[in-house]
Structure formats: structure tokens, C-alpha cells
Design a protein around this motif. Sequence first.
Motif, PDB file in Angstrom:
ATOM      1  N   ARG A 204       0.806  -1.219   0.000  1.00 23.55           N
ATOM      2  CA  ARG A 204       0.000   0.000   0.000  1.00 23.55           C
ATOM      3  C   ARG A 204       0.844   1.276   0.000  1.00 23.55           C
ATOM      4  O   ARG A 204       0.284   2.381   0.055  1.00 23.55           O
ATOM      5  CB  ARG A 204      -0.949   0.001   1.201  1.00 23.55           C
ATOM      6  N   THR A 205       2.167   1.118  -0.068  1.00 19.06           N
ATOM      7  CA  THR A 205       3.045   2.293  -0.046  1.00 19.06           C
ATOM      8  C   THR A 205       3.659   2.502  -1.422  1.00 19.06           C
ATOM      9  O   THR A 205       4.348   1.619  -1.932  1.00 19.06           O
ATOM     10  CB  THR A 205       4.164   2.113   0.995  1.00 19.06           C
ATOM     11  N   PRO A 206       3.452   3.646  -2.066  1.00 23.16           N
ATOM     12  CA  PRO A 206       4.057   3.890  -3.370  1.00 23.16           C
ATOM     13  C   PRO A 206       5.589   3.870  -3.272  1.00 23.16           C
ATOM     14  O   PRO A 206       6.148   4.308  -2.258  1.00 23.16           O
ATOM     15  CB  PRO A 206       3.549   5.286  -3.748  1.00 23.16           C
ATOM     16  N   PRO A 207       6.289   3.365  -4.299  1.00 24.24           N
ATOM     17  CA  PRO A 207       7.755   3.295  -4.244  1.00 24.24           C
ATOM     18  C   PRO A 207       8.420   4.639  -3.980  1.00 24.24           C
ATOM     19  O   PRO A 207       9.447   4.698  -3.294  1.00 24.24           O
ATOM     20  CB  PRO A 207       8.135   2.751  -5.627  1.00 24.24           C
ATOM     21  N   GLU A 208       7.828   5.717  -4.500  1.00 28.53           N
ATOM     22  CA  GLU A 208       8.431   7.033  -4.323  1.00 28.53           C
ATOM     23  C   GLU A 208       8.293   7.554  -2.895  1.00 28.53           C
ATOM     24  O   GLU A 208       8.833   8.623  -2.561  1.00 28.53           O
ATOM     25  CB  GLU A 208       7.844   8.039  -5.302  1.00 28.53           C
TER      26      GLU A 208
ATOM     27  N   ILE B 126       9.051   5.324  -0.292  1.00 27.62           N
ATOM     28  CA  ILE B 126       9.841   4.350   0.465  1.00 27.62           C
ATOM     29  C   ILE B 126      11.316   4.745   0.371  1.00 27.62           C
ATOM     30  O   ILE B 126      11.852   4.951  -0.729  1.00 27.62           O
ATOM     31  CB  ILE B 126       9.661   2.923  -0.082  1.00 27.62           C
ATOM     32  N   PHE B 127      11.964   4.859   1.505  1.00 28.65           N
ATOM     33  CA  PHE B 127      13.408   5.134   1.535  1.00 28.65           C
ATOM     34  C   PHE B 127      14.149   3.836   1.795  1.00 28.65           C
ATOM     35  O   PHE B 127      13.914   3.174   2.812  1.00 28.65           O
ATOM     36  CB  PHE B 127      13.753   6.162   2.613  1.00 28.65           C
ATOM     37  N   GLY B 128      15.023   3.448   0.854  1.00 29.47           N
ATOM     38  CA  GLY B 128      15.833   2.242   1.016  1.00 29.47           C
ATOM     39  C   GLY B 128      17.097   2.556   1.778  1.00 29.47           C
ATOM     40  O   GLY B 128      18.146   2.811   1.191  1.00 29.47           O
TER      41      GLY B 128
ATOM     42  N   VAL C 255      13.364   5.624  -2.898  1.00 36.86           N
ATOM     43  CA  VAL C 255      14.185   6.815  -2.723  1.00 36.86           C
ATOM     44  C   VAL C 255      15.553   6.352  -2.233  1.00 36.86           C
ATOM     45  O   VAL C 255      15.658   5.606  -1.250  1.00 36.86           O
ATOM     46  CB  VAL C 255      13.548   7.781  -1.711  1.00 36.86           C
ATOM     47  N   ARG C 256      16.604   6.772  -2.915  1.00 39.29           N
ATOM     48  CA  ARG C 256      17.942   6.291  -2.609  1.00 39.29           C
ATOM     49  C   ARG C 256      18.785   7.397  -1.982  1.00 39.29           C
ATOM     50  O   ARG C 256      18.391   8.565  -1.949  1.00 39.29           O
ATOM     51  CB  ARG C 256      18.630   5.801  -3.881  1.00 39.29           C
ATOM     52  N   SER C 257      19.948   7.010  -1.505  1.00 32.30           N
ATOM     53  CA  SER C 257      20.941   7.971  -1.035  1.00 32.30           C
ATOM     54  C   SER C 257      22.183   7.867  -1.909  1.00 32.30           C
ATOM     55  O   SER C 257      22.423   6.837  -2.544  1.00 32.30           O
ATOM     56  CB  SER C 257      21.304   7.715   0.432  1.00 32.30           C
ATOM     57  N   VAL C 258      22.950   8.943  -1.956  1.00 32.94           N
ATOM     58  CA  VAL C 258      24.180   8.965  -2.745  1.00 32.94           C
ATOM     59  C   VAL C 258      25.347   9.345  -1.845  1.00 32.94           C
ATOM     60  O   VAL C 258      25.183   9.979  -0.814  1.00 32.94           O
ATOM     61  CB  VAL C 258      24.081   9.952  -3.932  1.00 32.94           C
ATOM     62  N   ASN C 259      26.543   8.920  -2.265  1.00 33.78           N
ATOM     63  CA  ASN C 259      27.800   9.200  -1.566  1.00 33.78           C
ATOM     64  C   ASN C 259      27.858   8.435  -0.237  1.00 33.78           C
ATOM     65  O   ASN C 259      27.097   7.495  -0.016  1.00 33.78           O
ATOM     66  CB  ASN C 259      28.005  10.701  -1.383  1.00 33.78           C
ATOM     67  N   SER C 260      28.770   8.819   0.649  1.00 35.22           N
ATOM     68  CA  SER C 260      28.973   8.071   1.886  1.00 35.22           C
ATOM     69  C   SER C 260      29.252   9.024   3.029  1.00 35.22           C
ATOM     70  O   SER C 260      29.647  10.176   2.833  1.00 35.22           O
ATOM     71  CB  SER C 260      30.148   7.090   1.733  1.00 35.22           C
ATOM     72  N   TYR C 261      29.059   8.517   4.250  1.00 41.17           N
ATOM     73  CA  TYR C 261      29.419   9.298   5.426  1.00 41.17           C
ATOM     74  C   TYR C 261      30.926   9.522   5.490  1.00 41.17           C
ATOM     75  O   TYR C 261      31.391  10.557   5.950  1.00 41.17           O
ATOM     76  CB  TYR C 261      28.953   8.590   6.698  1.00 41.17           C
ATOM     77  N   SER C 262      31.695   8.544   5.048  1.00 38.29           N
ATOM     78  CA  SER C 262      33.152   8.635   5.136  1.00 38.29           C
ATOM     79  C   SER C 262      33.726   9.652   4.172  1.00 38.29           C
ATOM     80  O   SER C 262      34.724  10.288   4.473  1.00 38.29           O
ATOM     81  CB  SER C 262      33.772   7.258   4.860  1.00 38.29           C
TER      82      SER C 262
ATOM     83  N   GLU D 132       8.832  13.168   0.226  1.00 34.54           N
ATOM     84  CA  GLU D 132       8.009  12.760   1.371  1.00 34.54           C
ATOM     85  C   GLU D 132       8.083  11.248   1.500  1.00 34.54           C
ATOM     86  O   GLU D 132       7.756  10.523   0.563  1.00 34.54           O
ATOM     87  CB  GLU D 132       6.564  13.222   1.177  1.00 34.54           C
ATOM     88  N   VAL D 133       8.494  10.779   2.642  1.00 34.43           N
ATOM     89  CA  VAL D 133       8.732   9.354   2.879  1.00 34.43           C
ATOM     90  C   VAL D 133       7.790   8.859   3.968  1.00 34.43           C
ATOM     91  O   VAL D 133       7.690   9.456   5.046  1.00 34.43           O
ATOM     92  CB  VAL D 133      10.199   9.109   3.266  1.00 34.43           C
ATOM     93  N   ASP D 134       7.089   7.761   3.666  1.00 31.95           N
ATOM     94  CA  ASP D 134       6.211   7.128   4.656  1.00 31.95           C
ATOM     95  C   ASP D 134       6.868   5.928   5.326  1.00 31.95           C
ATOM     96  O   ASP D 134       6.635   5.655   6.500  1.00 31.95           O
ATOM     97  CB  ASP D 134       4.916   6.653   3.987  1.00 31.95           C
ATOM     98  N   LEU D 135       7.664   5.187   4.549  1.00 32.10           N
ATOM     99  CA  LEU D 135       8.223   3.918   5.039  1.00 32.10           C
ATOM    100  C   LEU D 135       9.734   3.920   4.829  1.00 32.10           C
ATOM    101  O   LEU D 135      10.211   4.238   3.732  1.00 32.10           O
ATOM    102  CB  LEU D 135       7.575   2.739   4.312  1.00 32.10           C
ATOM    103  N   VAL D 136      10.470   3.576   5.854  1.00 32.01           N
ATOM    104  CA  VAL D 136      11.927   3.422   5.773  1.00 32.01           C
ATOM    105  C   VAL D 136      12.240   1.950   5.947  1.00 32.01           C
ATOM    106  O   VAL D 136      11.820   1.322   6.926  1.00 32.01           O
ATOM    107  CB  VAL D 136      12.646   4.254   6.849  1.00 32.01           C
ATOM    108  N   TYR D 137      12.963   1.398   4.953  1.00 33.90           N
ATOM    109  CA  TYR D 137      13.355  -0.020   5.013  1.00 33.90           C
ATOM    110  C   TYR D 137      14.864  -0.062   5.151  1.00 33.90           C
ATOM    111  O   TYR D 137      15.589   0.282   4.239  1.00 33.90           O
ATOM    112  CB  TYR D 137      12.915  -0.745   3.733  1.00 33.90           C
ATOM    113  N   TRP D 138      15.342  -0.506   6.326  1.00 34.20           N
ATOM    114  CA  TRP D 138      16.771  -0.484   6.624  1.00 34.20           C
ATOM    115  C   TRP D 138      17.288  -1.914   6.779  1.00 34.20           C
ATOM    116  O   TRP D 138      16.827  -2.654   7.638  1.00 34.20           O
ATOM    117  CB  TRP D 138      17.041   0.301   7.909  1.00 34.20           C
TER     118      TRP D 138
END
Length: 768
Positions: free
Chosen positions: A105-109, A111-113, A143-150, A419-425
Motif C-alpha cells: 500500500r506504499t508507493p515506491p516514491e 519508500i526510503f531504502g 528513494v535512494r541515497s548517494v555518496n557516503s558518510y566517510s 516525502e517518505v512514509d516507510l523506511v526499510y533499513w
Amino acid sequence: MGDRGMPGPDGAGDFRPHSSHWGVFEGAWRDGALQVRPHPADPDPNRILQNFPAALRHRARIAQPMVRRGWLEDGPGADARRGRDEFVPVSWDRALGLLAEELARTPPERIFGGSYGWSSAGRFHHAQSQVHRFLNMALGGYVRSVNSYSAGASNVILPHVVGPMEAMSRRNVTWDAVAEHSEIVLAFGGMALKNSMVAGGGVSRHIERGCMRAAAERGCEFLLVGPLRDDCPAEARAEWLPIIPNTDTALMLALMHGIVAAGKHDRGFLDRCTTGWPAFEDYLLGRRDGQPKDAAWAAPLCGIPAERIAALAARLPGKRVLVTVAHSLQRAEFGEQPVWAGLALACVLGQVGLPGGGYHYALGALGHTGRRSNLVSTAALPQGRNRVGAFIPVARISDMLLNPGAEYDYNGQRLAYPEVDLVYWAGGNPFHHHQDLNRLRDAFRRVRTLVVHEQAWTATARHADIVLPVTLTLEREDIGSSQTDPLMVAMHKLAEPFAEARDDYAIFTDLAARLGKEDAFTEGRGARDWLRNLYDRTALDLRDKGFDAPDFDAFWQAGYLELPQAPDDGGMLRAFREDPEGAPLPTPSGRIEIFSATIAGFGYADCPGHPAWIAPRDVPEDAAPLRLVANQPATRLHSQLDFGGHSQDSKRRGREVAWLHPADAAARGIADGDVIRLFNARGACLAAAELSDGVMPGVVNLPTGAWYDPEDAAEDKPLCVHGNPNVLTRDVGTSRLAQGCTGQLTTVQVERFTGNLPPIRAFDPPGA
């Protein structure tokens, strides 16, 4: 090395191969306990391996699927109880059924991976690859992230001015070239072995200590520029230049000024191989602003006497000089500047591209750096196509969750937070590597659903709504391999899964089936089939290049396969130096850009068109504060296996150790071994004090990775009793260019803790 059957906790078995980010090793059961030993060819093995035995059946492991009580009873939604709520044990069938309904029920856009790698050295059971493949194949994207903390700042600045970070760090000057050719290694931020002991895909031979020893014995001079003396090993015999944190750019500018003022700069190299030198020279010499960036100007900024700066500037020309810049320098305000200024310094000396000379980003910051590359590829699990275009710089997750729709700048673009409803970690622990953890906790309380795959009860798992227990690397098979290590490893299973734990692939296969996407996700393969598929791609590449390659079964039986490596040819920078026209760099000009018209065109005051000194804002102002250096730990990788034996043995009174200079301790009435309180406007934590003159005055060093352990999770800013410095660090970007992590440095007050000492509960399962 044969597979003689699975050893059990009550029996004995042969030593069998496995791999980790901190080293290749072998394991066997003896007298009911797992024993591990490093790969026999490793000349300098990493003791982090000793975290494994105690971790296997530790009370911190998650035994079965759990659902947060508030989410289960009241339904999904924002909830201030996250992080302090009870959990309800449920069956796998119920947990996956609830999750499948929520995903459907959550649109892919929306969801934060949220995965951050480092969970496994294996090519297949790599949690980041697994979760991204699942979200792409089963849902269409995320929804993705780019680069790294390091390396958030360097990942963005380097392609603009010289080339990809990978080329600057992994295919550049090697340790062998340092041992043979370097005369001076000017190491900004040092080259700490605790960092180079670790690499994605694993390390079979830790060579850094031996190469630095060989270079020093030949006469190479190592100069460590940093606030911590131990950021170079004793074998380097390094001369220590203690510097006020986050002022390296000022020193670099002053060194360049001294060289240019003396007419010792390599004009030929600057004319032939760089662009923008005249504009930068005007800034350097003060023609535009009336302030020459000389030693007298830099000395009060960086805390190094002007005479010493001038002497160093005079010492560099005419020598084979290697300028290295550690990750740590760019994990701070305006972190792009020292990365760029270090490159400019190497250009002024005309050393770029020479064997053992020039510029190397992050030499010693990871086990990948300073090594030859393999001639053949090592396959990874395909992740499929992400049809969602939205992304954030990785360190901006709290901003995204707290400010959906808000606009921000990034690398010349004006973007808006999705806008993110679901975070999948799955893989990674943001309550380790993110900054301002109290703000992160508030951010996670805003989402509708937080799903976490975890091996143990980290703070991230405690804040989740659905927690799925996953296996440790020891409890599954995989293939270990890195593009900069010659050994491919058959990672044999060394223990049975803990309680009801499953591997990520099994979980995602079940979820995909519930969503009608099992065939797309699995392609009809089980885990062992995928291992065979990934290995066969490397074997085919070997045979295509004229090398022998055993079949998969023979490889698995043998345990190891040595891969051929490319010659030590200096990479992209050597080729460019030798033929700037025929081998141009991938920059707009084809040259090293000391001035970048592209960056200047963005109009960012916090990252102008050439390297520049920009005074940091997070500096001591109030009464007697200290600069906190929150660096990487020596006894674990990030926060992984903090409950392991080696990590626990390093603590004092159960708490992480903070190092202070004896003068700073005496001024605060602190004795060696005291528990101290570090605090600022963002939060507070406890740590055990250790006094050392290897920390420059005015600095306190508290490594990251102690599991966040709030004394009262109901408070807005609870005291972390265990010693996590990220309750203190600032959650702001390096600049509008990169929006990188600034978690290396902040300012804090430090005092002796006199209250009743709270117990450590970080490793106790939450209430159920």
C-alpha cells in the motif's frame, strides 16, 4: 581446504575459510567454542577478528521476529514511543504478512531504502545489494541515497577538479611505490592502521605497517599533520605537527605561499597540467583581498609556529613528495577545501603522477587504498533498475524526514526532499554513523513505518516497528573478494543460525513471493546457485584473459583462489602526466582544475571556485571548551559487534574511552580512569577518561561506535551512558556543493562525573 561437514558447538571440525571487512580468516570449533585465526599469509592481522566468538550467541542477538507494540495495536503512523516502546514476538508468517501488506500500500516514491553497506564482506549476502534489489524488483524502486558518510565531500569535489574518487584512492600511488620512491610523505590527517586494516570485500594481507617501515628505513620522512600522534604507526617514525582541527587548509595555503614566494613552484607543470593557476595565485599572494596566505597569517589559525611552517615550505621543493589527505579532514565544515588544497599543493610541487610522489586521496584511510587492482572483475549481485528518481545525500536523512518538501542545494542542483512514509533499513546502523542522534530519533518518530533487518538489538532496531532477525556472516555461505585484493575466498558456513534468524535473501524471497514477484527477484536461483553464478563470471573473465580457472566446486573445495593483478602503473594520474593531451583527465578542461569555472558558477559562498580558507563556525567560544575528535574506533568496524570480546576488552568500567591531554584533565580535576561527562547544546554522554600526551592540548578524542544507550529514553535529550559521541556532533552539511557529513569534529564541555554511575543496558534486549 576441504569441507568436512558442519562443525557443531559440542564437537570439533576442520578450520575452514571465511572473510570479513577486517581480514580473511579461518574458523573451527574446539571444546564447544568457536576459534578463529587469521589467514596464514597475513603479515599483520587485525585483532577485530576476536570479536566473532563471543558475538555468536550473545544476549544482544535478536531471536525471532518482533513488532513494536504501539504499531501493532494502534496501526502505522508517527509515534513518539519509538525507541522506548515494548516489542511483541510474532511468527515469521505474521511478520512477513504484515510487512507485505504495508509495502503493497506504499508507493515506491515514498519508500526510503536506507542501507549503508559494510554489513558483510561477501559478494552475495551484502545487505545493501539485497535490499536495493528487492525494492527494485518487487516494488519498482525506492528513494535512494548517494555518496557516503566517510567521503561525502570528496566524492563530489574530486570529479570536478581531477577525476573520480576511486581513481584518486584505489588506482594511484601504491604502498610499494611509497616504500621504494617517496622521500617525504606529508600526511594530513595521518595514516592510522586502525583505518587501513578495514576494506570492503575483505583484506588477505595487511601490508601498510611493513611498507611504512621499509620506507622509513630507506630514509623517507613521514610528517603527520593532525591532533593525534598515533594516527601514524611507530614504524613510520613520523614527525608530528599537532594542528588545531579543521585548519589544515590554512597550513596548506601557507606552504604553497612559501614555495611560490621563493620561486620554487613548478611553473612548467602548472602551465602544462593545470588550469586556473593565475586566479588562484592572486588569492594566494593576497593580490585580491590584501591578505597574503603566508606563514604569519596561518600560524595563529592552525596553532603551528610561523617559523616551523616556513621551514617546512623550504624543505619540500626538490624532493619526491607525496601529499595525502585523510577522510577525516573532509568530514567537517567546508570539508571540500582541504581535499582541493592538498591537490593544489602537490601541483605547486610538480609531483603529481610521479612514482611515490604527487597526490593521493585517503592513502591509509581504508585497506583498499595504495594497492594494485585485480586484472579480472569480481561480480556483485545485480540490483536491477530503480524507476524512482528521487535521492538525497546520505547524511541528510534527518533533514528529509523532518522537512519533507523543503528545498536544498546540492552540486549545482536545487532539489526538494521527498516525502517518505516507510523506511526499510537492512545493513548499517544510523544510530552509529549519523550525527545529532537526538534529532535523528525525532526524525524516525515522524515516519509511518520503520522496518529493520538486524542481527542484534542496536538502537536502530529498538526504534523500528518491524524487526526481522538476520544471520551473522559466520552463519551463511558467501564469496569474499575485492578489486584491490588478490585473494578470492570461499566463505564457508561456520555456525548454525542463531534461534530463528534468517539471511536477508531468504527474507526477501518470501516477501517477493507474497507480492507476486518471486521469479523476478530470485531468477529461479537459491543462495548457493547465486554463489555459483557470481563465481562463474569471474572464472569466465579469467579464461578470456588466458588464465586458468577451476570450476566452482573445485574452488569451494580449495577455499581460496589467487587472482592476477594489474601492473603498478600509477593509474590515471601517471598517464596524464606523461601525456596530458593524449590522456586527458575527465574534467571540463581535461586538466587538474585549480580554479573550477563550474564550481564558481554555482555561486556557493561556502565552496568558491578555488581552494580557500573559510573559517569554521563550530569552534570554542564559551568557557573552557574542548574540540572533540570523533574518529573511527580501533577495536571494531564502526559499531559492528560492539558486544564482541575485543571491543568489550577495550572499554573501561564498561564505557568507551575518551583521551585527553594531562593539562586539560588537570584543569578539570579529572584523573586517569575517571568517568567523565561530555556535553553541549545537542546532548551529553559519559566516557572513561584516559590521559595521554599523544592528544594535543585543547582536544578530546572519543571514537565512534559505542552503542547509543540513553539513560531515560523518554527525555528529549537523554544522557548516553555508554559513550556515543554522535549525541554531540552537528547534523549539518559540509557545504552546499556536497552536503557531506561533518561528524568528525565539534566542541564540547568536559567535566568529571560525580553522580551515581548508571548501568550499561545497550546490549540487553528491550522489553517484550
